[in-house]
Design an enzyme around this catalytic site. Structure first.
Site, mmCIF file in Angstrom:
data_model
loop_
_atom_site.group_PDB
_atom_site.id
_atom_site.type_symbol
_atom_site.label_atom_id
_atom_site.label_comp_id
_atom_site.label_asym_id
_atom_site.label_seq_id
_atom_site.Cartn_x
_atom_site.Cartn_y
_atom_site.Cartn_z
ATOM 1 N N GLY A 16 77.958 -4.528 -52.903
ATOM 2 C CA GLY A 16 78.402 -5.400 -51.809
ATOM 3 C C GLY A 16 79.861 -5.280 -51.426
ATOM 4 N N SER A 17 80.439 -4.100 -51.570
ATOM 5 C CA SER A 17 81.856 -3.991 -51.185
ATOM 6 C C SER A 17 82.031 -4.093 -49.665
ATOM 7 C CB SER A 17 82.476 -2.697 -51.716
ATOM 8 O OG SER A 17 81.997 -1.570 -51.031
ATOM 9 N N MET A 94 69.052 -0.863 -49.428
ATOM 10 C CA MET A 94 68.391 0.386 -49.815
ATOM 11 C C MET A 94 66.941 0.494 -49.366
ATOM 12 S SD MET A 94 70.887 1.913 -50.977
ATOM 13 C CE MET A 94 70.153 3.396 -51.660
ATOM 14 N N ARG A 95 66.549 -0.325 -48.421
ATOM 15 C CA ARG A 95 65.171 -0.253 -47.917
ATOM 16 C C ARG A 95 65.183 0.138 -46.442
ATOM 17 N NH1 ARG A 95 61.407 -2.940 -50.976
ATOM 18 N NH2 ARG A 95 60.127 -3.365 -49.156
ATOM 19 N N ASN A 111 74.384 -1.230 -39.002
ATOM 20 C CA ASN A 111 74.386 -0.598 -40.322
ATOM 21 C C ASN A 111 75.666 0.213 -40.462
ATOM 22 O OD1 ASN A 111 73.363 0.350 -42.853
ATOM 23 N ND2 ASN A 111 72.744 2.256 -41.869
ATOM 24 N N HIS A 113 77.114 3.674 -42.420
ATOM 25 C CA HIS A 113 76.605 4.876 -43.094
ATOM 26 C C HIS A 113 77.780 5.774 -43.487
ATOM 27 C CE1 HIS A 113 73.674 7.922 -44.146
ATOM 28 N NE2 HIS A 113 74.444 8.811 -43.552
ATOM 29 N N ASP A 146 64.396 2.368 -34.519
ATOM 30 C CA ASP A 146 63.191 2.609 -35.320
ATOM 31 C C ASP A 146 63.333 3.735 -36.351
ATOM 32 O OD1 ASP A 146 62.147 0.704 -33.748
ATOM 33 O OD2 ASP A 146 60.736 1.986 -32.676
ATOM 34 N N ASP A 149 68.919 5.845 -39.666
ATOM 35 C CA ASP A 149 70.302 6.199 -39.307
ATOM 36 C C ASP A 149 70.388 6.926 -37.964
ATOM 37 O OD1 ASP A 149 71.134 5.104 -41.772
ATOM 38 O OD2 ASP A 149 70.821 7.004 -42.798
ATOM 39 N N GLU A 178 84.802 2.749 -44.212
ATOM 40 C CA GLU A 178 83.688 1.816 -43.969
ATOM 41 C C GLU A 178 84.204 0.377 -43.917
ATOM 42 O OE1 GLU A 178 80.108 2.262 -46.367
ATOM 43 O OE2 GLU A 178 80.766 4.247 -46.968
HETATM 44 C C1 GRF Z 1 78.029 2.355 -48.661
HETATM 45 O O1 GRF Z 1 78.580 3.625 -48.848
HETATM 46 C C2 GRF Z 1 77.161 2.319 -47.434
HETATM 47 O O2 GRF Z 1 77.633 3.118 -46.400
HETATM 48 C C3 GRF Z 1 75.872 2.866 -47.954
HETATM 49 O O3 GRF Z 1 75.725 2.327 -49.229
HETATM 50 C C4 GRF Z 1 77.024 2.008 -49.745
HETATM 51 C C5 GRF Z 1 76.998 0.545 -50.066
HETATM 52 O O4 GRF Z 1 78.163 0.132 -50.711
HETATM 53 N N1 GRF Z 1 74.796 2.565 -47.033
HETATM 54 P P1 GRF Z 1 78.453 -1.427 -50.920
HETATM 55 O O5 GRF Z 1 77.209 -2.046 -51.555
HETATM 56 O O6 GRF Z 1 78.772 -2.030 -49.596
HETATM 57 O O7 GRF Z 1 79.619 -1.459 -51.865
#
Ligand code: GRF
Length: 219
Positions: A16-17, A94-95, A111, A113, A146, A149, A178
């Protein structure tokens, strides 16, 4: 300008960073939003602790308790609706979302990425970049459609790949971008600046950003 903060529902599976970066930006007054609820498919996700610490609701839903992906996503959507979520933010979720879920929140899911999409979608984007030998990769915030990414791109920022980079060192430098881009994209959304026309998202250039900010230049 909105007089009330945009209501966010965050979906997260891990540390969750990115969620923390959003919470910190809100706290610092850089993002006119409020995280109402964080939903996780993993009970032990650090993201849930971060939510509680920030005073947001933290909800764990176990995918195994539902007959299929559609039913699980329906349960997630119901929680988001209970909190009157206006924008859904995927942050290390992750889903892959079902089409039913995506259609329930049209143009209302973002999202982040760790690559310059459309390069290296899916899992292990940093490893893909290293294996391909690119000299530049980066971070992307995009609307979710749909596909995996594939949705319209809101902001991107480039990160050079160094000769001695490992997956970990590269991921760490991308993560910095990010954390910068995601709250900025939410701010633009909250201020009603973003317009989606086909694949193109306009409106990012009109905010009070710094000149030379790579998030504004990389397209
Ligand atoms: C990040 O690199 C994000 O882009 C990817 O998964 C990672 C999640 O990191 N989808 P966090 O849980 O936000 O620390």
């Amino acid at each position: 300008m909105r007089s009330v903060p945009l209501v966010l529902g965050v979906l997260a599976s891990g540390r969750g960073s990115n969620l923390q970066a959003i919470l910190d930006a809100i706290e610092a007054g850089r993002c006119p939003a409020r995280v109402a609820v964080v939903v996780s498919d993993r009970k032990d996700a650090l993201a849930l602790d971060r939510a509680r610490r920030a005073g947001a609701s933290a909800v764990h839903l176990d995918p195994k308790a539902y007959p299929d992906r559609v039913a699980f996503d329906e349960a997630v959507a119901e929680v988001l609706d209970q909190y009157a979520t206006e924008l859904v933010c995927l942050a290390g979720y992750m889903r892959v979302l079902t089409i039913e879920f995506v259609r329930r929140f049209p143009g209302r899911i973002l999202n982040v990425h760790p690559a310059l999409l459309p390069a290296f979608p899916g899992l292990h984007a940093q490893r893909q970049a290293l294996e391909h030998g690119v000299k530049v990769t980066g971070a992307t915030v995009h609307f979710v459609d749909d596909g995996v990414d594939t949705g319209p791109i809101v902001l991107q920022s480039a990160v050079p790949v160094r000769d001695d980079d490992t997956e970990e060192t590269l991921a760490a430098r991308i993560l910095v971008e990010e954390h910068r881009l995601y709250p900025e994209a939410i701010r633009l959304y909250a201020e009603g600046r973003l317009r989606i026309e086909g694949r193109r998202v306009s409106g990012r250039g009109e905010g009070p950003g710094r000149p030379g900010d790579p998030g504004r230049e990389a397209t």
